[in-house]
Motif scaffolding. Structure first.
Motif, PDB file in Angstrom:
ATOM      1  N   VAL A 199       0.834  -1.207   0.000  1.00 26.71           N
ATOM      2  CA  VAL A 199       0.000   0.000   0.000  1.00 26.71           C
ATOM      3  C   VAL A 199       0.869   1.257   0.000  1.00 26.71           C
ATOM      4  CG1 VAL A 199      -1.648   1.350   1.358  1.00 26.71           C
ATOM      5  CG2 VAL A 199      -1.977  -1.117   1.086  1.00 26.71           C
ATOM      6  N   VAL A 200       1.885   1.279   0.864  1.00 25.88           N
ATOM      7  CA  VAL A 200       2.767   2.434   0.951  1.00 25.88           C
ATOM      8  C   VAL A 200       3.536   2.633  -0.347  1.00 25.88           C
ATOM      9  CG1 VAL A 200       4.859   3.306   2.072  1.00 25.88           C
ATOM     10  CG2 VAL A 200       2.976   2.435   3.453  1.00 25.88           C
ATOM     11  N   TRP A 201       3.964   1.524  -0.947  1.00 23.60           N
ATOM     12  CA  TRP A 201       4.721   1.613  -2.207  1.00 23.60           C
ATOM     13  C   TRP A 201       3.880   2.250  -3.317  1.00 23.60           C
ATOM     14  CZ3 TRP A 201       9.762   0.549  -3.308  1.00 23.60           C
ATOM     15  CH2 TRP A 201      10.103   0.538  -4.668  1.00 23.60           C
ATOM     16  N   LEU A 202       2.641   1.777  -3.464  1.00 25.07           N
ATOM     17  CA  LEU A 202       1.770   2.308  -4.505  1.00 25.07           C
ATOM     18  C   LEU A 202       1.416   3.772  -4.243  1.00 25.07           C
ATOM     19  CD1 LEU A 202      -0.604  -0.766  -4.993  1.00 25.07           C
ATOM     20  CD2 LEU A 202       1.310  -0.060  -6.453  1.00 25.07           C
ATOM     21  N   ALA A 203       1.185   4.100  -2.973  1.00 21.04           N
ATOM     22  CA  ALA A 203       0.854   5.484  -2.620  1.00 21.04           C
ATOM     23  C   ALA A 203       2.049   6.402  -2.879  1.00 21.04           C
ATOM     24  CB  ALA A 203       0.428   5.568  -1.158  1.00 21.04           C
ATOM     25  N   GLY A 204       3.257   5.924  -2.589  1.00 30.44           N
ATOM     26  CA  GLY A 204       4.450   6.723  -2.830  1.00 30.44           C
ATOM     27  C   GLY A 204       4.650   7.020  -4.308  1.00 30.44           C
ATOM     28  N   ALA A 205       4.377   6.022  -5.151  1.00 25.31           N
ATOM     29  CA  ALA A 205       4.497   6.233  -6.599  1.00 25.31           C
ATOM     30  C   ALA A 205       3.500   7.282  -7.074  1.00 25.31           C
ATOM     31  CB  ALA A 205       4.277   4.912  -7.324  1.00 25.31           C
ATOM     32  N   ARG A 206       2.276   7.238  -6.558  1.00 27.56           N
ATOM     33  CA  ARG A 206       1.263   8.227  -6.936  1.00 27.56           C
ATOM     34  C   ARG A 206       1.643   9.620  -6.433  1.00 27.56           C
ATOM     35  NH1 ARG A 206      -4.060   7.629  -8.389  1.00 27.56           N
ATOM     36  NH2 ARG A 206      -3.229   5.707  -9.323  1.00 27.56           N
TER      37      ARG A 206
ATOM     38  N   TYR B  25       1.977  13.406  -8.389  1.00 31.07           N
ATOM     39  CA  TYR B  25       1.321  14.635  -7.934  1.00 31.07           C
ATOM     40  C   TYR B  25       2.351  15.734  -7.677  1.00 31.07           C
ATOM     41  CZ  TYR B  25      -2.904  11.810  -7.188  1.00 31.07           C
ATOM     42  OH  TYR B  25      -3.995  11.000  -7.351  1.00 31.07           O
ATOM     43  N   ALA B  26       3.476  15.366  -7.077  1.00 32.88           N
ATOM     44  CA  ALA B  26       4.525  16.354  -6.797  1.00 32.88           C
ATOM     45  C   ALA B  26       5.084  16.935  -8.087  1.00 32.88           C
ATOM     46  CB  ALA B  26       5.637  15.706  -5.976  1.00 32.88           C
ATOM     47  N   ASP B  27       5.262  16.094  -9.094  1.00 31.45           N
ATOM     48  CA  ASP B  27       5.738  16.561 -10.394  1.00 31.45           C
ATOM     49  C   ASP B  27       4.743  17.538 -11.000  1.00 31.45           C
ATOM     50  OD1 ASP B  27       7.175  16.837 -12.747  1.00 31.45           O
ATOM     51  OD2 ASP B  27       6.372  15.001 -13.640  1.00 31.45           O
TER      52      ASP B  27
ATOM     53  N   ALA C 293      -1.225  11.427   1.215  1.00 27.75           N
ATOM     54  CA  ALA C 293      -0.437  11.600   2.439  1.00 27.75           C
ATOM     55  C   ALA C 293      -1.063  10.830   3.598  1.00 27.75           C
ATOM     56  CB  ALA C 293      -0.331  13.085   2.787  1.00 27.75           C
ATOM     57  N   ALA C 294      -2.388  10.848   3.687  1.00 32.37           N
ATOM     58  CA  ALA C 294      -3.082  10.112   4.746  1.00 32.37           C
ATOM     59  C   ALA C 294      -2.873   8.603   4.602  1.00 32.37           C
ATOM     60  CB  ALA C 294      -4.571  10.444   4.724  1.00 32.37           C
ATOM     61  N   VAL C 295      -2.903   8.123   3.358  1.00 32.44           N
ATOM     62  CA  VAL C 295      -2.667   6.695   3.110  1.00 32.44           C
ATOM     63  C   VAL C 295      -1.261   6.311   3.528  1.00 32.44           C
ATOM     64  CG1 VAL C 295      -2.458   4.933   1.316  1.00 32.44           C
ATOM     65  CG2 VAL C 295      -4.370   6.536   1.257  1.00 32.44           C
ATOM     66  N   ILE C 296      -0.282   7.147   3.186  1.00 35.44           N
ATOM     67  CA  ILE C 296       1.110   6.869   3.551  1.00 35.44           C
ATOM     68  C   ILE C 296       1.288   6.886   5.063  1.00 35.44           C
ATOM     69  CG2 ILE C 296       3.455   7.831   3.470  1.00 35.44           C
ATOM     70  CD1 ILE C 296       2.912   8.631   0.584  1.00 35.44           C
ATOM     71  N   LEU C 297       0.637   7.823   5.736  1.00 37.05           N
ATOM     72  CA  LEU C 297       0.717   7.892   7.192  1.00 37.05           C
ATOM     73  C   LEU C 297       0.172   6.622   7.831  1.00 37.05           C
ATOM     74  CD1 LEU C 297       1.206   9.333   9.864  1.00 37.05           C
ATOM     75  CD2 LEU C 297      -1.028  10.435   9.605  1.00 37.05           C
TER      76      LEU C 297
ATOM     77  N   ALA D  69      11.329   8.090  -4.544  1.00 37.37           N
ATOM     78  CA  ALA D  69      12.601   8.354  -5.209  1.00 37.37           C
ATOM     79  C   ALA D  69      12.745   7.517  -6.471  1.00 37.37           C
ATOM     80  CB  ALA D  69      13.765   8.068  -4.254  1.00 37.37           C
ATOM     81  N   LEU D  70      12.349   6.262  -6.412  1.00 42.01           N
ATOM     82  CA  LEU D  70      12.462   5.392  -7.582  1.00 42.01           C
ATOM     83  C   LEU D  70      11.529   5.860  -8.694  1.00 42.01           C
ATOM     84  CD1 LEU D  70      13.708   2.914  -8.856  1.00 42.01           C
ATOM     85  CD2 LEU D  70      11.981   1.509  -7.737  1.00 42.01           C
ATOM     86  N   THR D  71      10.304   6.223  -8.330  1.00 37.46           N
ATOM     87  CA  THR D  71       9.353   6.712  -9.328  1.00 37.46           C
ATOM     88  C   THR D  71       9.852   8.006  -9.958  1.00 37.46           C
ATOM     89  OG1 THR D  71       7.532   5.713  -8.086  1.00 37.46           O
ATOM     90  CG2 THR D  71       6.956   7.354  -9.739  1.00 37.46           C
ATOM     91  N   ALA D  72      10.383   8.910  -9.129  1.00 38.09           N
ATOM     92  CA  ALA D  72      10.907  10.175  -9.651  1.00 38.09           C
ATOM     93  C   ALA D  72      12.065   9.939 -10.608  1.00 38.09           C
ATOM     94  CB  ALA D  72      11.347  11.066  -8.488  1.00 38.09           C
TER      95      ALA D  72
END
Length: 351
Positions: free
Chosen positions: A22-29, A33-35, A205-209, A250-253
């Motif tokens: 879950v955290v991995w997928l949320a981090g990629a998303r 969004y940051a980009d 952010a809530a999902v990652i938390l 970082a990997l997605t970026a």
């Protein structure tokens, strides 16, 4: 609050694995969004990486640090923070191996990343010095801990004002690397802000938390149920759990060619980790935590400094030579981290 130690070891392992996905997928998303926010606002990758990505991906560390401090495990909380720094720098080597085309440190055109690395070394060294000489209480926290927080604020100010400056230009084999610089500038061009982008970022952010919190608490329970030492587990297993969002973003970026953002995410998180030592003191009880740490934590901080410095050397040298699909500097970081963890296992105070 759920007592994860009351759950069986196999079920904790399952929770750990599910939360990791879950955290991995949320981090990629979150990276996407940051980009988009960077393009829409014109804010550079370095600042977006330090403030947005580092802030959101640090939420699990903040939650775990606060929980451990309240429970009276201040030493474990700091070992988690220091361990995350060392591990996250090592994760840049993993990112380097995955992109595989050119060495990661050879394709970053922004001089801001060298400044970020230098500030990391300064803050970690400051914390290590406090561990050696001890700390004294002042207004509910240690004097050195307040210093860590003040230095972090100063670092953010310096980095925000360094955005866009080019005191040196990215070079390759002694010549200016116009291809890398031009590609970076095209990625930094402003675009149109998508609807509801900010709300989507808050939701991720809530999902990652939540996912990061489950990762850390189940990892803590796995450590206790498996019989491993708490300090060592805080430095390695829990550090891995709370650092997984950084690896994903970082990997997605990097895969999207946002190399400055990828490195700034990691280095920005590491700066924040040092600042959170003040949070440990404010929430926790007893004497200032930096005065209670021993050789295990001091060596962990020195390991983090060494790993950061190795990547700084790679960024300065910009040698685009690789081994096992990664730059020589990344390969050396992996070797040094493995050796450091082996030594920490022997130094753990609760063995």
């Amino acid at each position: 609050m759920v007592d994860f130690t009351a759950i069986s070891l196999p079920f904790n392992l399952l929770l750990f694995a599910v939360a990791a996905v879950v955290v991995w997928l949320a981090g990629a998303r979150l990276t996407r969004y940051a980009d988009a926010i960077s393009r829409a606002t014109g804010i550079g990758q370095a600042v977006i990486g330090i403030i947005l990505l580092a802030g959101v991906t640090s939420l699990p560390e903040i939650g775990v640090t606060a929980t451990a401090s309240i429970a009276g495990d201040a030493e474990l909380a700091v070992n988690n923070l220091i361990g995350s720094i060392a591990l996250q720098v090592t994760m840049l080597a993993v990112v380097d191996a995955f992109i595989g085309r050119r060495a990661l440190t050879a394709v970053v055109p922004e001089p801001a990343v060298l400044l970020e690395g230098s500030l990391n070394v300064i803050l970690i060294s400051f914390a290590a010095a406090a561990m050696v000489v001890g700390d004294v209480a002042l207004f509910g926290a240690g004097l050195w801990a307040w210093g860590c927080l003040a230095l972090y604020v100063g670092c953010i100010f310096v980095l925000a004002h360094a955005e866009g400056r080019r005191p040196w230009l990215a070079a390759q084999a002694g010549h200016v690397d116009h291809e890398v610089i031009g590609d970076q500038e095209r990625k930094d061009e402003p675009g149109e802000m998508p609807d509801r982008l900010y709300w989507k970022t808050v939701a991720i952010a809530a999902v990652i938390l939540l996912g990061g919190f489950v990762l850390a608490r189940s990892g803590d329970a796995i450590a206790e149920q498996s019989g491993l030492g708490a300090s060592f587990v805080g430095f390695v297993l829990i550090a891995f759990a709370t650092s997984l969002p950084e690896l994903s973003t970082a990997l997605t970026a990097a895969r999207r060619g946002l190399y400055t953002m990828a490195i700034s995410d990691i280095l920005g998180t590491n700066l924040l980790n040092i600042a959170m030592i003040a949070l440990v003191d404010i929430i926790g009880s007893g004497e200032p935590v930096l005065g209670r740490l021993g050789s295990f934590s001091i060596f962990g901080a020195l390991l983090a400094i060494l790993l950061t410095s190795l990547f700084q050397a790679g960024l300065a040298e910009r040698r685009d030579r690789s081994i096992f699909r990664m730059g020589y500097d990344s390969a050396l970081v992996l070797v040094v981290y493995a050796g450091g963890v082996a030594l920490l296992y022997m130094l753990r105070p609760d063995r």
